[in-house]
Design an enzyme around this catalytic site. Sequence first.
Site, PDB file in Angstrom:
ATOM      1  CG  HIS A  61      -0.312   0.083   2.538  1.00 16.17           C
ATOM      2  ND1 HIS A  61       0.152   1.263   3.095  1.00 16.17           N
ATOM      3  CD2 HIS A  61      -0.045  -0.880   3.459  1.00 16.17           C
ATOM      4  CE1 HIS A  61       0.652   1.039   4.294  1.00 16.17           C
ATOM      5  NE2 HIS A  61       0.559  -0.264   4.541  1.00 16.17           N
TER       6      HIS A  61
ATOM      7  CB  CYS B 268       2.553  -2.946   5.114  1.00 17.82           C
ATOM      8  SG  CYS B 268       1.035  -3.602   5.859  1.00 17.82           S
TER       9      CYS B 268
END
Length: 368
Positions: free
Chosen positions: A131, A144
């Site tokens: 992301h 992430c």
Amino acid sequence: MSRTAITLLLLIVTLLVSPASFAVPYWGEKQSSPVDTPIDQLPPGAWIWGGDNRHAGPMAVVVSLTEQRAYVYRNGILIGVTSISTGREGYETPTGVFTVLQKDKDHYSNLYGNAPMPYQQRLTWDGVALHAGGLPGYPESHGCVHLPTEFARLLFDASNLGMTVVVAEAGQAPISVVHPGPLSPIDAHTGSGVEIPLLDSGSSWRWAMDPPSEGPVSMVLSRSDRLIVVYRNGVEIGRSRVEIGSPDRVTGTRAYIVEGHFHPPPARESDEMPLRTLPMPTWIAIGVPGYESTAGHPVSTSLVNQVVVPDGFKRKVLPLLEPGTVLVATDAHLTAENSGEPIRVIDSVGPRSWLDDAVTLPPSAADR
């Protein structure tokens, strides 16, 4: 204050402090760097996106924890690369083969105070995802893979659920995956590593015994290696040595597409008829970042004839060429470990703009 007024006040406060009310940060550069920017010189937040066509074959992503970069491949060809930030100490991003499980353009974290995670593509159900996020130039996330905002948007729009993502680190994966090059080091369908063997000594070309019978075709030509590689539906189906008459006439990363009126010969006809009687395509240059101003011209016959391929290989390739087939020409070596030069990103499809005067490899009257 009446109960109705209190209820209304609480509702207003709730709306004001909801995640959607906060301005979402913008991370990284807003535009692609030129395609010939040395990848190892991309600063934090910089990225390259050469173009894409969702119908051009399977997509795969390789995340190199060692390099702090991510590489995007379409039908075996590198179409984008970006700086990233992965998990810091104690929150290390796991290595392995993943698939995109869920996509959410406007995601907010359930674990970290409703932090915005735009263009989220979930890799695990326990919180690891691709992301948009902070890019300080080193690992700093909670696991992430942080991407520049615009790159995350482009990848989000181009990818599908189930896309393969391989996360690799030095010492745990082959060098070809930790330090990827212009050709995909993984199988887009399974995520397993693929070997990219050289041609045998004395052999000018080879062709797969049982290549895929369907799917888009794309090709990569390395001027440095004097080699062309052909992919179909994400699988390498052939490679050949080439001769280039004037290798310095055009340099850099260039991309080409077969024009829309070409009708390929049937395979049997290609095998039986003299090459000079077979139809040859017109190649059109595709604009890529850094070369936009030269948009829109067919590649000249003189440049086409600079590239010479063996007759047998040409007969295999000709029936597969159709409008939309892409060829990328690059100065880079096709495997990172074969060169001390910085790897250059190469473009895929997307004739949004055009380039002229470039060496390419269609089958030509001069027989790569």
